[in-house]
Design an enzyme around this catalytic site. Sequence first.
Site, short mmCIF file in Angstrom:
data_model
loop_
_atom_site.label_atom_id
_atom_site.label_comp_id
_atom_site.label_asym_id
_atom_site.label_seq_id
_atom_site.Cartn_x
_atom_site.Cartn_y
_atom_site.Cartn_z
CD GLU A 1 -12.31 39.49 8.67
OE1 GLU A 1 -12.41 38.81 9.71
OE2 GLU A 1 -13.30 39.95 8.07
CD GLU B 1 -15.44 35.33 8.65
OE1 GLU B 1 -16.31 35.19 9.52
OE2 GLU B 1 -14.24 35.44 8.90
C1 PNW Z 1 -14.56 37.23 11.47
N1 PNW Z 1 -13.24 31.14 13.33
O1 PNW Z 1 -15.33 36.20 12.06
C2 PNW Z 1 -15.46 38.36 10.94
O2 PNW Z 1 -15.35 38.53 9.54
C3 PNW Z 1 -15.25 39.66 11.64
O3 PNW Z 1 -16.37 40.50 11.42
C4 PNW Z 1 -14.99 39.41 13.10
O4 PNW Z 1 -15.02 40.55 13.89
C5 PNW Z 1 -13.64 38.72 13.17
O5 PNW Z 1 -13.58 37.58 12.35
C6 PNW Z 1 -13.23 38.30 14.59
O6 PNW Z 1 -14.15 37.36 15.08
C7 PNW Z 1 -14.77 34.97 12.38
O7 PNW Z 1 -13.91 30.36 14.07
C8 PNW Z 1 -15.48 34.14 13.21
O8 PNW Z 1 -12.14 30.75 12.86
C9 PNW Z 1 -14.99 32.87 13.52
C10 PNW Z 1 -13.77 32.43 12.99
C11 PNW Z 1 -13.07 33.26 12.16
C12 PNW Z 1 -13.56 34.52 11.86
#
Ligand code: PNW
Length: 459
Positions: free
Chosen positions: A366, A172
């Site tokens: 993910e 990310e």
């Molecule tokens: C991911 N969105 O973050 C990260 O890779 C993980 O470490 C985290 O724990 C997980 O998702 C859950 O949050 C994201 O806005 C943050 O779509 C934001 C988004 C997606 C993934």
Amino acid sequence: METLPFLEGENMFSNDFIFGCATASYQIEGSIDEDGREPSIWDTFSNDKRNIIDHSDGSIVCNSYKNYKDDVRLLKELGVNSYRFSISWGRVIDKNNQVNPKGILYYQNLCKELLKNNIKPYVTLYHWDMPQWLMDIGGFLNRDIIKYFSYYVDVITKALDGLAYDYITINEPQCIIFMGHDLCLFAPGIKYNEKELLLAIHNLLLCHGHAVSIIRRNIKNSTIGFAPCSRPLVPSTNNQLLYKKCYQKYFSIDRYNEFANSVAIYSDPIFLGDYPKEYYDIFKDILPNITKEDLEIISQPIDYIYQNIYTGNYYSLDKDNNLVKEEFDFGYPEGNIDWLQLVPEALYYGPKYLYERYKKPIIISENGFCNVDFISLDKKCHDPQRIDYIHRYLIELEKVSKEIPVKGYFYWSLFDNFEWNSGLRKRFGLVHMDYKTEKRTPKDSYYYYQEVIKNGGVL
Ligand code: PNW
């Protein structure tokens, strides 16, 4: 479980489909002072209690540094064939940029334990926990980061040769850059101006590119990818023009709005060999120095399009055929975190758009759901919403897998863990974690996913 509609006897995903789940080092390992681990930017960031909503940090969490054998046992029973975890740079390399053999041993042991149980390690090299000493010399703004990252990747891939073949360079990048250096809700929480943001992105992409050549050199038969996140646009009706406009907007750059989520800024240089034209137009006055050699390094062939997809947005056309974002109704189904609305079709359209543009097989690195989970009087953890979420999203993924090559799916996450600035309050796990006792309790969704894997898909 028997009430859930499985398609009996029919393997809906391919036989070699990757069913996995994912975690990241700072979010699960704990043991932050163990065996000479260097502090990361997330230690520093969470030490300032204003930054984390419940004032927690990653010092204990699941203590997977000590409990990794239990973790693997849970994975084995779950039935996944793959486990995606990340390496903590600061466990492996010390602040004098020397190798720390104890840190290396931990990851070798973890891989061995996984292999012994027929689970393939998928190794993320950078999931946000940069050693603090590297941040102190400028982090991604300092071009030397490429040299340091390359050294670290060389060390860890030599150490894991014969133990892990599948690598994800960076997780990310949008969150690293935008959340960490613009919104400052994530570590390091240092505000960059736009010109600095673009330079940091470019250096980050160069770190990726150099890592690709090092992995190829050190690991025979490796697979490599890069794992951005995105919120795909979902056409709310079946209309070709609408589809085309959603596709275009997914890959477009909106300087003042969706810079964070831009797919093309991060993925075009890797898969298409250059930033999009729009990038040069929009940022013409503040561009970093981008050379032909840089772009060649960044665009070396990789094997998969990894993508983290949790949610999306529905779009329609107005009477003049302009694209309009549909706001979610009051009370729309969502998870226990403000950005997670239920948009299962994101797992259909996201992979479709990505394949159309970049033409590589897709792996969902993910996807997961944040729920209000606790242990009930019957000592179990019931999470029907998470089951429904996985069910709906896998239906869409299976549907698109009949049209384009989809190789796998990693549920986020194996455990409840340290959810960054949301601390320990937000639970995404298939396994409930009691942070006081480190007791692991598989939730109903764990048994559901187990059935899905056994069956090879859902109806
Ligand atoms: C991911 N969105 O973050 C990260 O890779 C993980 O470490 C985290 O724990 C997980 O998702 C859950 O949050 C994201 O806005 C943050 O779509 C934001 C988004 C997606 C993934």
